[in-house]
Design a protein around this motif. Structure first.
Motif: not given
Length: 201
Positions: A29-31, A98-107, A33-43
């Motif tokens: 969420i806190s990235q 797509t990413v995994d819920d146990d992998s943290t992103a670098y800035p 980014s050079p463009v607007p983006f949305k993080v979607v958590l699918v449950l």
């Protein structure tokens, strides 16, 4: 501002209640980014029948307070398949990361992915474990997603997750690779370890 790219991840009860899952989501969420983006958590509402009432408070706080974060409810729990297919249905004209819920992103995660996408707008980006490389045609069958993937809009063949579950079980990465091959979509890769802390917990 309307998003230009969607970053999607899915989770399940055993992982969502881990105290480190909230910080993982926040790292996306806190990235900057050079463009607007949305993080979607699918449950899945099959797994969480009370929906928001069963979601940890820290994640709900982000959902209520961050404009670029939403929880998308899919009825059936299709496991890892739900990180892509419900999102493709809702946002058919946007690239999906797509990413995994146990992998943290670098800035620099989003900036790096987007710059590579700009240079290769019609190619899927696959994370790899090691030196990046690119290829086309039949050689692309050697690639499987590692940590992250970016799918441009329209890059995957029109089969749904039920086909994948029936024939690929929970080997979702191999099924996604097939959808790209059937669509004749070429690939470029990135060292996933350069943008993510894989299996952070």
């Amino acid at each position: 501002m309307e998003p230009q790219v969607i970053l999607s991840l899915s989770s399940w009860k055993g992982r969502l209640y881990n105290e480190l899952t909230g910080p993982v989501i926040y790292s996306y969420i806190s990235q900057e980014s050079p463009v607007p983006f949305k993080v979607v958590l699918v449950l899945s509402s099959d797994e969480f029948p009370k929906k928001e009432k069963e979601v940890p408070k820290d994640i709900m706080k982000m959902a209520r307070g961050c404009e670029n974060f939403e929880i998308l409810w899919a009825k059936e729990n299709t496991g890892p398949y739900k990180k892509y297919f419900p999102v493709r249905k809702k946002y058919p004209n946007l690239p999906i990361i797509t990413v995994d819920d146990d992998s943290t992103a670098y800035p620099h995660f989003m900036k790096t992915l987007w710059e590579l996408h700009r240079k290769n707008p019609d190619r899927v980006i696959y994370g790899c474990d090691g030196k990046p490389y690119s290829w086309i045609g039949k050689r692309s069958i050697d690639c499987v997603r590692y940590g992250v993937a970016l799918y441009p809009a329209g890059s995957t063949y029109d089969l749904d997750e039920q086909f994948g579950i029936k024939y690929f079980k929970f080997m979702d990465d191999e099924f996604m690779r097939l959808l790209c091959l059937l669509n004749r979509t070429h690939y470029v890769s990135i060292d996933a370890n350069s943008v993510l802390i894989i299996n952070a917990f």
